[in-house]
Design a protein around this motif. Structure first.
Motif, PDB file in Angstrom:
ATOM      1  N   ILE A 124      12.565  20.535  -1.565  1.00  0.00           N
ATOM      2  CA  ILE A 124      11.582  19.845  -0.719  1.00  0.00           C
ATOM      3  C   ILE A 124      10.591  19.780  -2.314  1.00  0.00           C
ATOM      4  CG2 ILE A 124       9.529  20.126   0.852  1.00  0.00           C
ATOM      5  CD1 ILE A 124      11.510  22.078   2.593  1.00  0.00           C
ATOM      6  N   ALA A 125      10.077  20.382  -2.823  1.00  0.00           N
ATOM      7  CA  ALA A 125       9.309  20.351  -3.932  1.00  0.00           C
ATOM      8  C   ALA A 125       9.998  19.317  -4.927  1.00  0.00           C
ATOM      9  CB  ALA A 125       9.054  21.717  -4.744  1.00  0.00           C
ATOM     10  N   ARG A 126      11.203  19.321  -5.299  1.00  0.00           N
ATOM     11  CA  ARG A 126      11.505  18.203  -6.053  1.00  0.00           C
ATOM     12  C   ARG A 126      11.251  16.848  -5.316  1.00  0.00           C
ATOM     13  NH1 ARG A 126      16.509  20.079  -7.392  1.00  0.00           N
ATOM     14  NH2 ARG A 126      15.753  20.721  -9.485  1.00  0.00           N
ATOM     15  N   HIS A 127      11.644  16.437  -4.248  1.00  0.00           N
ATOM     16  CA  HIS A 127      11.565  15.325  -3.353  1.00  0.00           C
ATOM     17  C   HIS A 127       9.979  14.865  -3.234  1.00  0.00           C
ATOM     18  CE1 HIS A 127      12.300  12.304  -0.489  1.00  0.00           C
ATOM     19  NE2 HIS A 127      11.439  12.852   0.383  1.00  0.00           N
ATOM     20  N   VAL A 128       9.256  16.000  -2.722  1.00  0.00           N
ATOM     21  CA  VAL A 128       7.815  15.513  -2.597  1.00  0.00           C
ATOM     22  C   VAL A 128       7.191  15.117  -3.899  1.00  0.00           C
ATOM     23  CG1 VAL A 128       5.542  16.332  -1.588  1.00  0.00           C
ATOM     24  CG2 VAL A 128       7.718  16.743  -0.369  1.00  0.00           C
ATOM     25  N   SER A 129       7.438  15.907  -4.885  1.00  0.00           N
ATOM     26  CA  SER A 129       6.909  15.716  -6.273  1.00  0.00           C
ATOM     27  C   SER A 129       7.246  14.306  -6.868  1.00  0.00           C
ATOM     28  CB  SER A 129       7.061  16.822  -7.117  1.00  0.00           C
ATOM     29  OG  SER A 129       8.426  16.899  -7.772  1.00  0.00           O
ATOM     30  N   PHE A 148       7.525  25.673  -7.284  1.00  0.00           N
ATOM     31  CA  PHE A 148       6.703  24.691  -7.605  1.00  0.00           C
ATOM     32  C   PHE A 148       7.277  23.801  -8.608  1.00  0.00           C
ATOM     33  CE2 PHE A 148       6.093  28.011 -10.911  1.00  0.00           C
ATOM     34  CZ  PHE A 148       5.967  27.275 -12.129  1.00  0.00           C
ATOM     35  N   ALA A 149       6.735  22.491  -8.631  1.00  0.00           N
ATOM     36  CA  ALA A 149       7.460  21.309  -9.610  1.00  0.00           C
ATOM     37  C   ALA A 149       6.202  21.091 -10.242  1.00  0.00           C
ATOM     38  CB  ALA A 149       7.897  20.147  -8.598  1.00  0.00           C
ATOM     39  N   VAL A 150       6.597  20.738 -11.454  1.00  0.00           N
ATOM     40  CA  VAL A 150       5.677  20.257 -12.353  1.00  0.00           C
ATOM     41  C   VAL A 150       5.671  18.683 -12.534  1.00  0.00           C
ATOM     42  CG1 VAL A 150       4.515  20.205 -14.992  1.00  0.00           C
ATOM     43  CG2 VAL A 150       5.459  22.513 -14.209  1.00  0.00           C
ATOM     44  N   VAL A 151       4.686  18.138 -11.958  1.00  0.00           N
ATOM     45  CA  VAL A 151       4.532  16.551 -11.808  1.00  0.00           C
ATOM     46  C   VAL A 151       4.131  15.938 -13.217  1.00  0.00           C
ATOM     47  CG1 VAL A 151       3.625  14.585 -10.578  1.00  0.00           C
ATOM     48  CG2 VAL A 151       3.977  16.729  -9.443  1.00  0.00           C
ATOM     49  N   ALA A 152       3.239  16.464 -13.832  1.00  0.00           N
ATOM     50  CA  ALA A 152       2.696  15.714 -15.217  1.00  0.00           C
ATOM     51  C   ALA A 152       2.298  17.025 -16.010  1.00  0.00           C
ATOM     52  CB  ALA A 152       1.623  15.049 -14.962  1.00  0.00           C
ATOM     53  N   ALA A 205       7.041  18.241 -17.047  1.00  0.00           N
ATOM     54  CA  ALA A 205       7.112  17.320 -16.054  1.00  0.00           C
ATOM     55  C   ALA A 205       8.737  17.207 -15.733  1.00  0.00           C
ATOM     56  CB  ALA A 205       6.442  15.992 -16.425  1.00  0.00           C
ATOM     57  N   GLY A 206       8.896  17.321 -14.285  1.00  0.00           N
ATOM     58  CA  GLY A 206      10.207  17.174 -13.763  1.00  0.00           C
ATOM     59  C   GLY A 206      11.021  18.685 -13.547  1.00  0.00           C
ATOM     60  N   ASP A 207      10.385  19.741 -14.144  1.00  0.00           N
ATOM     61  CA  ASP A 207      10.869  20.838 -14.042  1.00  0.00           C
ATOM     62  C   ASP A 207      10.325  21.405 -12.580  1.00  0.00           C
ATOM     63  OD1 ASP A 207      11.951  21.155 -16.477  1.00  0.00           O
ATOM     64  OD2 ASP A 207      10.295  22.266 -17.306  1.00  0.00           O
ATOM     65  N   VAL A 208      11.352  22.131 -11.820  1.00  0.00           N
ATOM     66  CA  VAL A 208      10.950  22.760 -10.672  1.00  0.00           C
ATOM     67  C   VAL A 208      11.422  24.326 -10.689  1.00  0.00           C
ATOM     68  CG1 VAL A 208      11.586  22.929  -8.337  1.00  0.00           C
ATOM     69  CG2 VAL A 208      11.443  20.850  -9.200  1.00  0.00           C
ATOM     70  N   ALA A 262      -2.520  21.316 -24.264  1.00  0.00           N
ATOM     71  CA  ALA A 262      -3.991  20.650 -24.715  1.00  0.00           C
ATOM     72  C   ALA A 262      -4.396  19.566 -23.817  1.00  0.00           C
ATOM     73  CB  ALA A 262      -3.700  20.086 -25.981  1.00  0.00           C
ATOM     74  N   GLY A 263      -3.454  19.217 -22.957  1.00  0.00           N
ATOM     75  CA  GLY A 263      -3.604  18.226 -22.048  1.00  0.00           C
ATOM     76  C   GLY A 263      -3.684  18.588 -20.404  1.00  0.00           C
ATOM     77  N   PRO A 264      -4.013  17.821 -19.396  1.00  0.00           N
ATOM     78  CA  PRO A 264      -4.086  18.191 -17.860  1.00  0.00           C
ATOM     79  C   PRO A 264      -2.634  18.171 -17.394  1.00  0.00           C
ATOM     80  CG  PRO A 264      -4.706  15.653 -18.400  1.00  0.00           C
ATOM     81  CD  PRO A 264      -4.314  16.309 -19.772  1.00  0.00           C
ATOM     82  N   ALA A 265      -2.612  18.730 -16.255  1.00  0.00           N
ATOM     83  CA  ALA A 265      -1.239  19.052 -15.605  1.00  0.00           C
ATOM     84  C   ALA A 265      -1.283  19.017 -14.198  1.00  0.00           C
ATOM     85  CB  ALA A 265      -0.617  20.210 -15.952  1.00  0.00           C
ATOM     86  N   ILE A 266      -0.517  18.369 -13.735  1.00  0.00           N
ATOM     87  CA  ILE A 266      -0.455  18.365 -12.114  1.00  0.00           C
ATOM     88  C   ILE A 266       0.990  19.026 -11.619  1.00  0.00           C
ATOM     89  CG2 ILE A 266      -0.270  16.870  -9.947  1.00  0.00           C
ATOM     90  CD1 ILE A 266      -1.401  14.590 -11.792  1.00  0.00           C
ATOM     91  N   SER A 267       0.693  19.791 -10.404  1.00  0.00           N
ATOM     92  CA  SER A 267       1.873  20.803  -9.911  1.00  0.00           C
ATOM     93  C   SER A 267       1.931  20.463  -8.285  1.00  0.00           C
ATOM     94  CB  SER A 267       2.043  22.022 -10.263  1.00  0.00           C
ATOM     95  OG  SER A 267       0.820  22.725 -10.046  1.00  0.00           O
ATOM     96  N   LEU A 268       3.289  20.707  -7.918  1.00  0.00           N
ATOM     97  CA  LEU A 268       3.255  20.583  -6.458  1.00  0.00           C
ATOM     98  C   LEU A 268       3.840  21.848  -6.026  1.00  0.00           C
ATOM     99  CD1 LEU A 268       3.675  17.805  -3.875  1.00  0.00           C
ATOM    100  CD2 LEU A 268       5.805  19.511  -3.994  1.00  0.00           C
ATOM    101  N   HIS A 269       3.404  22.606  -4.933  1.00  0.00           N
ATOM    102  CA  HIS A 269       3.838  23.828  -4.554  1.00  0.00           C
ATOM    103  C   HIS A 269       4.165  23.751  -3.172  1.00  0.00           C
ATOM    104  CE1 HIS A 269       2.028  25.872  -8.121  1.00  0.00           C
ATOM    105  NE2 HIS A 269       1.599  24.544  -8.397  1.00  0.00           N
ATOM    106  N   VAL A 270       5.309  24.405  -2.952  1.00  0.00           N
ATOM    107  CA  VAL A 270       5.962  24.361  -1.398  1.00  0.00           C
ATOM    108  C   VAL A 270       6.469  25.594  -0.992  1.00  0.00           C
ATOM    109  CG1 VAL A 270       7.767  23.952   0.184  1.00  0.00           C
ATOM    110  CG2 VAL A 270       6.904  22.134  -1.550  1.00  0.00           C
TER     111      VAL A 270
END
Length: 162
Positions: A18-23, A76-80, A105-108, A124-132
């Motif tokens: 689910i995390a992979r799909h939604v991210s 959790f999936a790292v989106v960026a 990015a792309g790791d779950v 040193a940069g921003p990150a986005i993650s999705l958690h299920v």
């Protein structure tokens, strides 16, 4: 659902999937990620009968405390960007120690219902993650690691702390 059901590989694997799909489908989120210079930004994307999904953003240096998920398993999936996870493990003589792993990015990263970790944006940069989480979070316990032992700091409850 019992704690044993949450630990089955199929259950944790389903949350990972689910995390992979939604991210991978940001057009389905219904929200644009925002970055807050003071603290992590987060929003719940949806809740289903047996799981929920959250979107989080992280600026460099932002992190969580050591915490569990109140008996929920998850992924959790790292989106960026890049995030570092520190997990609690038994070290020499049984003392609790932290082990670090980086995810890009792309790791779950799936985890069971007894998982204790801390996530930090050490890059040193921003990150986005999705958690299920499954089932949906009802509480989270925050900890500190002192003298090789995990100590409870606080128990946060859904609807009160977040």
């Amino acid at each position: 659902m019992s704690a044993l059901d949450l630990e089955t590989p199929g259950r944790v694997g389903r949350l990972r999937d689910i995390a992979r799909h939604v991210s991978a489908a940001p057009e389905s989120w219904g929200v644009t990620p925002r970055f807050d210079p003071v603290s992590r930004w987060y929003t719940r994307l949806f809740a289903a009968a047996d799981h929920e999904a959250w979107l989080l953003t992280w600026l460099p240096g932002q992190s969580t405390d050591l915490h569990d998920h109140g008996g929920s398993a998850g992924a959790f999936a790292v989106v960026a960007g890049e995030l570092t996870e520190e997990t609690v493990r038994a070290g020499a003589g049984g003392a609790a120690v932290l082990r670090s792993a980086s995810f890009t990015a792309g790791d779950v990263r799936p985890f069971g219902s007894q998982h204790v970790h801390r996530i930090v944006n050490a890059s040193a940069g921003p990150a986005i993650s999705l958690h299920v989480y499954g089932p949906a979070l009802t509480q989270m316990t925050r900890y500190r690691l002192a003298d090789g032992a995990l100590r409870v700091l606080e128990i946060d409850r859904a609807g009160v702390a977040w």
